[in-house]
Write a protein that holds these residues in place. Sequence first.
Motif, PDB file in Angstrom:
ATOM      1  N   THR A  37       0.828  -1.210   0.000  1.00 13.07           N
ATOM      2  CA  THR A  37       0.000   0.000   0.000  1.00 13.07           C
ATOM      3  C   THR A  37       0.858   1.255   0.000  1.00 13.07           C
ATOM      4  O   THR A  37       0.580   2.220  -0.719  1.00 13.07           O
ATOM      5  CB  THR A  37      -0.920   0.003   1.232  1.00 13.07           C
ATOM      6  N   ILE A  38       1.919   1.242   0.799  1.00 18.72           N
ATOM      7  CA  ILE A  38       2.827   2.396   0.867  1.00 18.72           C
ATOM      8  C   ILE A  38       3.479   2.646  -0.491  1.00 18.72           C
ATOM      9  O   ILE A  38       3.558   3.789  -0.959  1.00 18.72           O
ATOM     10  CB  ILE A  38       3.893   2.170   1.954  1.00 18.72           C
ATOM     11  N   MET A  39       3.939   1.592  -1.144  1.00 17.46           N
ATOM     12  CA  MET A  39       4.596   1.763  -2.439  1.00 17.46           C
ATOM     13  C   MET A  39       3.613   2.222  -3.515  1.00 17.46           C
ATOM     14  O   MET A  39       3.959   3.012  -4.392  1.00 17.46           O
ATOM     15  CB  MET A  39       5.281   0.464  -2.848  1.00 17.46           C
ATOM     16  N   THR A  40       2.366   1.736  -3.441  1.00 17.20           N
ATOM     17  CA  THR A  40       1.350   2.202  -4.384  1.00 17.20           C
ATOM     18  C   THR A  40       1.079   3.694  -4.192  1.00 17.20           C
ATOM     19  O   THR A  40       0.964   4.456  -5.157  1.00 17.20           O
ATOM     20  CB  THR A  40       0.043   1.415  -4.202  1.00 17.20           C
ATOM     21  N   GLY A  41       0.993   4.108  -2.933  1.00 19.75           N
ATOM     22  CA  GLY A  41       0.801   5.530  -2.645  1.00 19.75           C
ATOM     23  C   GLY A  41       1.966   6.376  -3.131  1.00 19.75           C
ATOM     24  O   GLY A  41       1.765   7.497  -3.627  1.00 19.75           O
ATOM     25  N   SER A  42       3.193   5.861  -3.019  1.00 16.18           N
ATOM     26  CA  SER A  42       4.356   6.624  -3.486  1.00 16.18           C
ATOM     27  C   SER A  42       4.333   6.780  -5.000  1.00 16.18           C
ATOM     28  O   SER A  42       4.730   7.828  -5.528  1.00 16.18           O
ATOM     29  CB  SER A  42       5.652   5.941  -3.037  1.00 16.18           C
ATOM     30  N   ILE A  43       3.876   5.757  -5.713  1.00 17.40           N
ATOM     31  CA  ILE A  43       3.773   5.865  -7.167  1.00 17.40           C
ATOM     32  C   ILE A  43       2.758   6.950  -7.555  1.00 17.40           C
ATOM     33  O   ILE A  43       2.980   7.731  -8.487  1.00 17.40           O
ATOM     34  CB  ILE A  43       3.374   4.505  -7.778  1.00 17.40           C
ATOM     35  N   MET A  44       1.654   7.008  -6.825  1.00 15.42           N
ATOM     36  CA  MET A  44       0.658   8.050  -7.093  1.00 15.42           C
ATOM     37  C   MET A  44       1.238   9.429  -6.814  1.00 15.42           C
ATOM     38  O   MET A  44       0.980  10.387  -7.550  1.00 15.42           O
ATOM     39  CB  MET A  44      -0.580   7.809  -6.234  1.00 15.42           C
ATOM     40  N   GLY A  45       2.029   9.543  -5.754  1.00 11.60           N
ATOM     41  CA  GLY A  45       2.652  10.822  -5.440  1.00 11.60           C
ATOM     42  C   GLY A  45       3.596  11.292  -6.522  1.00 11.60           C
ATOM     43  O   GLY A  45       3.724  12.494  -6.780  1.00 11.60           O
ATOM     44  N   PHE A  46       4.281  10.353  -7.172  1.00 11.40           N
ATOM     45  CA  PHE A  46       5.153  10.693  -8.288  1.00 11.40           C
ATOM     46  C   PHE A  46       4.366  11.087  -9.535  1.00 11.40           C
ATOM     47  O   PHE A  46       4.793  11.946 -10.301  1.00 11.40           O
ATOM     48  CB  PHE A  46       6.056   9.503  -8.644  1.00 11.40           C
ATOM     49  N   SER A  47       3.245  10.435  -9.741  1.00 12.61           N
ATOM     50  CA  SER A  47       2.553  10.509 -11.029  1.00 12.61           C
ATOM     51  C   SER A  47       1.581  11.672 -11.150  1.00 12.61           C
ATOM     52  O   SER A  47       1.414  12.229 -12.243  1.00 12.61           O
ATOM     53  CB  SER A  47       1.798   9.196 -11.277  1.00 12.61           C
ATOM     54  N   LEU A  48       0.907  12.035 -10.068  1.00  8.95           N
ATOM     55  CA  LEU A  48      -0.147  13.047 -10.163  1.00  8.95           C
ATOM     56  C   LEU A  48       0.456  14.436 -10.319  1.00  8.95           C
ATOM     57  O   LEU A  48       1.402  14.796  -9.621  1.00  8.95           O
ATOM     58  CB  LEU A  48      -1.022  13.000  -8.911  1.00  8.95           C
ATOM     59  N   PRO A  49      -0.064  15.256 -11.229  1.00  6.44           N
ATOM     60  CA  PRO A  49       0.439  16.624 -11.415  1.00  6.44           C
ATOM     61  C   PRO A  49       0.264  17.454 -10.147  1.00  6.44           C
ATOM     62  O   PRO A  49      -0.753  17.357  -9.457  1.00  6.44           O
ATOM     63  CB  PRO A  49      -0.429  17.175 -12.561  1.00  6.44           C
ATOM     64  N   ASN A  50       1.236  18.295  -9.880  1.00 10.04           N
ATOM     65  CA  ASN A  50       1.235  19.096  -8.664  1.00 10.04           C
ATOM     66  C   ASN A  50       0.043  20.038  -8.593  1.00 10.04           C
ATOM     67  O   ASN A  50      -0.581  20.192  -7.539  1.00 10.04           O
ATOM     68  CB  ASN A  50       2.553  19.876  -8.575  1.00 10.04           C
ATOM     69  N   PHE A  51      -0.282  20.690  -9.711  1.00  8.68           N
ATOM     70  CA  PHE A  51      -1.399  21.643  -9.693  1.00  8.68           C
ATOM     71  C   PHE A  51      -2.725  20.918  -9.482  1.00  8.68           C
ATOM     72  O   PHE A  51      -3.626  21.432  -8.814  1.00  8.68           O
ATOM     73  CB  PHE A  51      -1.428  22.463 -10.991  1.00  8.68           C
ATOM     74  N   TRP A  52      -2.860  19.696 -10.038  1.00 10.28           N
ATOM     75  CA  TRP A  52      -4.102  18.928  -9.863  1.00 10.28           C
ATOM     76  C   TRP A  52      -4.244  18.485  -8.411  1.00 10.28           C
ATOM     77  O   TRP A  52      -5.347  18.538  -7.856  1.00 10.28           O
ATOM     78  CB  TRP A  52      -4.088  17.719 -10.799  1.00 10.28           C
ATOM     79  N   GLN A  53      -3.152  18.052  -7.804  1.00  9.24           N
ATOM     80  CA  GLN A  53      -3.188  17.693  -6.381  1.00  9.24           C
ATOM     81  C   GLN A  53      -3.655  18.875  -5.544  1.00  9.24           C
ATOM     82  O   GLN A  53      -4.482  18.723  -4.636  1.00  9.24           O
ATOM     83  CB  GLN A  53      -1.800  17.250  -5.913  1.00  9.24           C
ATOM     84  N   LEU A 100       9.450  10.427  -2.896  1.00  5.29           N
ATOM     85  CA  LEU A 100      10.874  10.217  -3.155  1.00  5.29           C
ATOM     86  C   LEU A 100      11.581   9.662  -1.926  1.00  5.29           C
ATOM     87  O   LEU A 100      12.372   8.712  -2.020  1.00  5.29           O
ATOM     88  CB  LEU A 100      11.508  11.538  -3.586  1.00  5.29           C
ATOM     89  N   VAL A 101      11.294  10.233  -0.757  1.00  7.37           N
ATOM     90  CA  VAL A 101      11.926   9.760   0.477  1.00  7.37           C
ATOM     91  C   VAL A 101      11.505   8.326   0.790  1.00  7.37           C
ATOM     92  O   VAL A 101      12.318   7.509   1.251  1.00  7.37           O
ATOM     93  CB  VAL A 101      11.586  10.709   1.647  1.00  7.37           C
ATOM     94  N   ILE A 102      10.244   8.003   0.552  1.00  7.89           N
ATOM     95  CA  ILE A 102       9.762   6.637   0.793  1.00  7.89           C
ATOM     96  C   ILE A 102      10.575   5.633  -0.014  1.00  7.89           C
ATOM     97  O   ILE A 102      11.032   4.606   0.504  1.00  7.89           O
ATOM     98  CB  ILE A 102       8.264   6.531   0.447  1.00  7.89           C
ATOM     99  N   ARG A 103      10.785   5.925  -1.277  1.00 10.38           N
ATOM    100  CA  ARG A 103      11.508   4.988  -2.132  1.00 10.38           C
ATOM    101  C   ARG A 103      12.981   4.904  -1.741  1.00 10.38           C
ATOM    102  O   ARG A 103      13.587   3.826  -1.778  1.00 10.38           O
ATOM    103  CB  ARG A 103      11.346   5.384  -3.594  1.00 10.38           C
ATOM    104  N   LEU A 104      13.572   6.031  -1.371  1.00  8.44           N
ATOM    105  CA  LEU A 104      14.961   6.015  -0.915  1.00  8.44           C
ATOM    106  C   LEU A 104      15.108   5.219   0.370  1.00  8.44           C
ATOM    107  O   LEU A 104      16.027   4.394   0.511  1.00  8.44           O
ATOM    108  CB  LEU A 104      15.464   7.446  -0.707  1.00  8.44           C
ATOM    109  N   ALA A 105      14.219   5.481   1.331  1.00  9.52           N
ATOM    110  CA  ALA A 105      14.297   4.783   2.619  1.00  9.52           C
ATOM    111  C   ALA A 105      14.027   3.293   2.449  1.00  9.52           C
ATOM    112  O   ALA A 105      14.669   2.460   3.111  1.00  9.52           O
ATOM    113  CB  ALA A 105      13.304   5.403   3.596  1.00  9.52           C
ATOM    114  N   ARG A 106      13.100   2.944   1.587  1.00 13.15           N
ATOM    115  CA  ARG A 106      12.801   1.526   1.358  1.00 13.15           C
ATOM    116  C   ARG A 106      14.008   0.813   0.757  1.00 13.15           C
ATOM    117  O   ARG A 106      14.396  -0.274   1.223  1.00 13.15           O
ATOM    118  CB  ARG A 106      11.605   1.388   0.426  1.00 13.15           C
ATOM    119  N   ALA A 107      14.611   1.415  -0.285  1.00 14.00           N
ATOM    120  CA  ALA A 107      15.768   0.788  -0.920  1.00 14.00           C
ATOM    121  C   ALA A 107      16.938   0.672   0.061  1.00 14.00           C
ATOM    122  O   ALA A 107      17.608  -0.367   0.123  1.00 14.00           O
ATOM    123  CB  ALA A 107      16.186   1.596  -2.145  1.00 14.00           C
TER     124      ALA A 107
END
Length: 325
Positions: A130-146, A202-209
């Motif tokens: 779930t955490i990794m899925t959420g991180s992918i969404m954070g990368f993918s969604l446009p900043n202005f739309w968020q 970004l931090v989630i993926r770095l910390a996970r790796a």
Amino acid sequence: MLVYFLRRLGQSLFVIAAMAVLVFIGVYAIGSPIDMMISPDADQAEMEAAIARLGLDKPLWEQFFIFVTNALQGDLGNSFVYATPAAELIISKLPATLELACLALLFAIFLGVPLGMIAGLKPNSLAGKTIMTGSIMGFSLPNFWQGMMLILLFAVILKWLPSTGRGDTVDLFGVPVSFLTADGLSHMLLPAINLALFKTSLVIRLARAGTREAALQDYVKFARAKGLSQRRIVLVHIAKNIMIPVVTILGLELGSMIAFAVVTETVFSWPGMGKLLIDSIQALDRPVVVAYLMLTVFIFILINFVVDMLYCVLDPRVRLSEAKA
């Protein structure tokens, strides 16, 4: 350590000098602010007088020489539009951008690191996926739309938080800040969350790796063999080692938050440097644009320099490798 410090300092000064040339030429080679500042009915004499008053009648190299000479004395020129020093305009907007970027960075650290470690320690669990899925969404969604979705949900539908403005401020050492008032903090939350979403991912993926890599190292296996608790292994042995790349990236990302908060500040009408930059570009207010870009370059280089020093302290092998080179 001293040699490493001096080498990094020299590199930083060289980059500042090179960027000053590129920024000045790039900005002053585009358009003419006279066309926007002078009435279309003005005659040629009035236009020439305005050009001379702004110093635009001089060759580009001479304008650059004057800019550098004044910049070394702390003068970045006067705004064509506001007729006030450009540095004062930038500095007056800097506290709003800084506190927004710092709050977003805190969100990214205190959410991203624990979530990334959980995903790294339990990669196949429901929480990890779930955490990794959420991180992918954070990368993918446009900043202005968020930002617009946050406004729609928390300001329009739920009516929990305000959507625009900075709110009440108080002076802290003569600087107006929002985070010390309840109204100001409530105004900060939505834009700070919007600014932090990408960085948190970004931090989630770095910390996970980093966690997955550290968990397989011999020192972790030895700590388990000694009978240390899982909590101590995670907090002392794993967390300390994964913070080296996280500190490096977050230092640079703080600079990017400050420099590129333009979209967030525009969506939430946050009165920071980003909004001033957009207004200055539209009005071709060259001194303000140059001052903003040079300040941004300086912030990037300063943060990068500090990160290099912290990296050197956290990992002594860095300065040893530099010394051998």
